[in-house]
Design an enzyme around this catalytic site. Structure first.
Site, PDB file in Angstrom:
ATOM      1  N   ASN A  76       0.732  -1.015   0.282  1.00  0.00           N
ATOM      2  CA  ASN A  76       0.151   0.138   0.126  1.00  0.00           C
ATOM      3  C   ASN A  76       1.015   1.264   0.037  1.00  0.00           C
ATOM      4  O   ASN A  76       0.182   2.342   0.103  1.00  0.00           O
ATOM      5  CB  ASN A  76      -0.960   0.076   1.368  1.00  0.00           C
ATOM      6  CG  ASN A  76      -1.762  -1.451   1.160  1.00  0.00           C
ATOM      7  OD1 ASN A  76      -1.562  -2.219   2.253  1.00  0.00           O
ATOM      8  ND2 ASN A  76      -2.553  -1.583   0.423  1.00  0.00           N
ATOM      9  N   VAL A  84       1.312   6.883   0.336  1.00  0.00           N
ATOM     10  CA  VAL A  84       0.559   5.945   1.166  1.00  0.00           C
ATOM     11  C   VAL A  84      -0.849   5.660   0.674  1.00  0.00           C
ATOM     12  O   VAL A  84      -1.481   6.646   0.663  1.00  0.00           O
ATOM     13  CB  VAL A  84       0.630   6.336   2.382  1.00  0.00           C
ATOM     14  CG1 VAL A  84      -0.193   5.489   3.629  1.00  0.00           C
ATOM     15  CG2 VAL A  84       2.265   6.437   3.176  1.00  0.00           C
ATOM     16  N   CYS A  85      -1.093   4.499   0.200  1.00  0.00           N
ATOM     17  CA  CYS A  85      -2.654   4.312   0.154  1.00  0.00           C
ATOM     18  C   CYS A  85      -3.471   3.721   1.682  1.00  0.00           C
ATOM     19  O   CYS A  85      -3.133   2.630   2.002  1.00  0.00           O
ATOM     20  CB  CYS A  85      -3.025   3.251  -0.899  1.00  0.00           C
ATOM     21  SG  CYS A  85      -4.630   2.818  -1.014  1.00  0.00           S
ATOM     22  N   LEU A  86      -4.175   4.632   2.386  1.00  0.00           N
ATOM     23  CA  LEU A  86      -4.315   4.252   3.613  1.00  0.00           C
ATOM     24  C   LEU A  86      -5.712   5.074   3.769  1.00  0.00           C
ATOM     25  O   LEU A  86      -6.013   6.067   3.969  1.00  0.00           O
ATOM     26  CB  LEU A  86      -3.454   4.798   4.626  1.00  0.00           C
ATOM     27  CG  LEU A  86      -3.620   4.556   6.095  1.00  0.00           C
ATOM     28  CD1 LEU A  86      -4.043   3.119   6.428  1.00  0.00           C
ATOM     29  CD2 LEU A  86      -2.660   5.143   6.967  1.00  0.00           C
TER      30      LEU A  86
END
EC number: 2.3.2.23
Length: 183
Positions: A76, A84-86
């Protein structure tokens, strides 16, 4: 009643009062780096990353932008840009959260519980789903190669007059910084 700028200032001060090293970018309070350590009992343990944080003008009503500066192997996190993929940061952010939550809860949870079904790094996601042992080994290799204190750009902080700096700390700090250019 609190304005976004007062809240931004309060959250940043709260973060600076923790054990995290915070390095300001420019003179404002909207962009800064935070030294982040990988969570214990994970393949990221022992890793140290420099994380760039950018606060939007309307923070805390809009989430901060978070990105790793030194490389990290994670489904991620985009390996090249560090973005960041959060979900909690990008979609489900709430003004109830603050910067300390990002570094004490959200980022550790991201590293401990990657989501390979929503990848920014497809190779890491595929490897994690196919062979978790090899994935964990690759994470550790990246930590060794890219996530040491000096890779996080650990710059000695300016000490206030009431803090003492040991001779050993002072000498080692000078050696680490010598010859390194800002990127």
């Amino acid at each position: 009643m609190s304005s976004p700028s007062k809240r931004r200032e309060m959250d940043l001060m709260k973060l600076m009062m923790t054990d995290y090293k915070v390095e300001m970018i420019n003179d404002g309070m909207q962009e800064f780096y935070v030294e982040f350590h990988g969570p214990k009992e994970s393949p990221y343990q022992g890793g140290v990353w420099k994380v760039r944080v950018e606060l939007p003008d309307v923070y805390p009503y809009k989430s901060p932008s978070i990105g790793f500066i030194n490389r990290i192997y994670h489904p991620n996190v985009d390996e090249m840009s560090g973005s960041v993929c959060l979900d909690v940061i990008n979609q489900t952010w709430s003004p109830m959260f603050d910067l300390v939550n990002v570094f004490e809860v959200f980022l550790p949870q991201l590293l401990l519980y990657p989501n390979p079904s929503d990848p920014l790094n497809g190779e890491a996601a595929a490897l994690m789903m196919r062979d978790r042992t090899t994935y964990d080994q690759r994470v550790k290799e990246y930590c060794e190669k890219y996530a040491k204190s000096e890779d996080a750009g650990a710059v000695p902080e300016e000490k206030s007059s009431d803090e003492e700096v040991s001779e050993e700390e002072y000498a080692s700090s000078d050696e680490e910084v010598a010859g390194k250019a800002d990127l």
